[in-house]
Design a protein around this motif. Structure first.
Motif, mmCIF file in Angstrom:
data_model
loop_
_atom_site.group_PDB
_atom_site.id
_atom_site.type_symbol
_atom_site.label_atom_id
_atom_site.label_comp_id
_atom_site.label_asym_id
_atom_site.label_seq_id
_atom_site.Cartn_x
_atom_site.Cartn_y
_atom_site.Cartn_z
ATOM 1 N N ALA A 194 0.838 -1.213 0.000
ATOM 2 C CA ALA A 194 0.000 0.000 0.000
ATOM 3 C C ALA A 194 0.869 1.259 0.000
ATOM 4 N N ASP A 195 1.907 1.281 0.830
ATOM 5 C CA ASP A 195 2.793 2.448 0.897
ATOM 6 C C ASP A 195 3.538 2.668 -0.420
ATOM 7 N N LEU A 196 4.013 1.584 -1.027
ATOM 8 C CA LEU A 196 4.703 1.718 -2.310
ATOM 9 C C LEU A 196 3.746 2.204 -3.395
ATOM 10 N N GLY A 197 2.513 1.728 -3.356
ATOM 11 C CA GLY A 197 1.506 2.195 -4.309
ATOM 12 C C GLY A 197 1.237 3.684 -4.150
ATOM 13 N N ARG A 198 1.168 4.142 -2.892
ATOM 14 C CA ARG A 198 0.955 5.575 -2.647
ATOM 15 C C ARG A 198 2.142 6.392 -3.156
ATOM 16 N N VAL A 201 9.381 14.035 1.388
ATOM 17 C CA VAL A 201 8.147 13.635 0.700
ATOM 18 C C VAL A 201 7.475 12.484 1.446
ATOM 19 N N LEU A 202 8.260 11.502 1.850
ATOM 20 C CA LEU A 202 7.710 10.341 2.554
ATOM 21 C C LEU A 202 7.084 10.752 3.885
ATOM 22 N N GLU A 203 7.766 11.624 4.618
ATOM 23 C CA GLU A 203 7.234 12.090 5.904
ATOM 24 C C GLU A 203 5.922 12.832 5.696
ATOM 25 N N ARG A 204 5.902 13.697 4.695
ATOM 26 C CA ARG A 204 4.699 14.486 4.427
ATOM 27 C C ARG A 204 3.530 13.599 3.988
ATOM 28 N N GLY A 216 5.936 5.380 6.035
ATOM 29 C CA GLY A 216 7.035 5.067 6.937
ATOM 30 C C GLY A 216 7.401 3.603 6.878
ATOM 31 N N GLY A 217 8.141 3.162 7.877
ATOM 32 C CA GLY A 217 8.475 1.758 8.019
ATOM 33 C C GLY A 217 9.324 1.211 6.890
ATOM 34 N N ILE A 218 9.036 -0.028 6.552
ATOM 35 C CA ILE A 218 9.839 -0.765 5.571
ATOM 36 C C ILE A 218 9.832 -0.073 4.206
ATOM 37 N N ALA A 219 8.670 0.371 3.763
ATOM 38 C CA ALA A 219 8.578 0.996 2.432
ATOM 39 C C ALA A 219 9.417 2.272 2.369
#
Length: 186
Positions: free
Chosen positions: A34-38, A70-73, A77-80
């Motif tokens: 899900a995180d990678l898709g986002r 960008v990731l924080e915003r 987080g985490g593994i992705a």
């Protein structure tokens, strides 16, 4: 198994396989996917982020710093997030889209699904995505996960790649075919 084609190969495959193993060990495949898709969606939506990801002009430090922000915003987080930062640190951010596609294919295979790459001329609505998934499911007999990209140069229609098959129903290709046919006649 002998004779079985690998889903992906090369550098993207190595990164995706390592990520898949780590996510499996941590029972985090769904959240990582899900995180990678986002993140992939963010890259597709932002010309600046796309430039940062693909351009060799930016240093490893610049890419890592920008991607971290960008990731924080985005709340990724985490593994992705660690995976994307690692790709930036190792000067492999340009291939992160291929890595994500390879990871998605591994997830689909593990779930007994098929994975399809869809390129559309414009973003697809949820209804269109559901119709496409249903059509592909009836054609393959498997649930299908979609990796959708937008390419306005197609003018209209879709290009769907599933396994070794490709269906090109784009207006761009149809117009090129007509152009070639007209040259042969004239």
């Amino acid at each position: 198994m002998a004779g079985e084609e690998p889903i992906v190969s090369g550098m993207a495959s190595r990164y995706a396989n390592a990520l898949f193993e780590l996510a499996s060990e941590q029972n985090a495949i769904d959240s990582v996917a899900a995180d990678l898709g986002r993140f992939n969606g963010l890259v597709e939506e932002s010309a600046d982020l796309k430039r940062l990801v693909r351009s060799p002009v930016f240093s490893s430090e610049e890419q890592t710093k920008a991607v971290t922000a960008v990731l924080e915003r985005a709340g990724i987080g985490g593994i992705a997030a660690n995976f994307i930062k690692l790709a930036a640190h190792n000067r492999r951010l340009f291939a992160v889209g291929d890595m994500i596609a390879a990871f998605t294919a591994l997830v689909a295979k593990a779930r007994g699904q098929a994975s399809a790459e869809v390129t559309a001329a414009q973003p697809l609505s949820d209804d269109n995505l559901n119709v496409l998934k249903d059509s592909l499911k009836s054609a393959t007999g498997k649930d299908v996960s979609l990796n959708v990209k937008v390419d306005p140069s197609l003018i209209g229609g879709l290009i769907v790649k599933i396994g070794s098959r490709m269906i090109d129903a784009s207006l761009k290709t149809k117009l090129q075919s007509i152009k070639i046919a007209m040259k042969e006649v004239g």
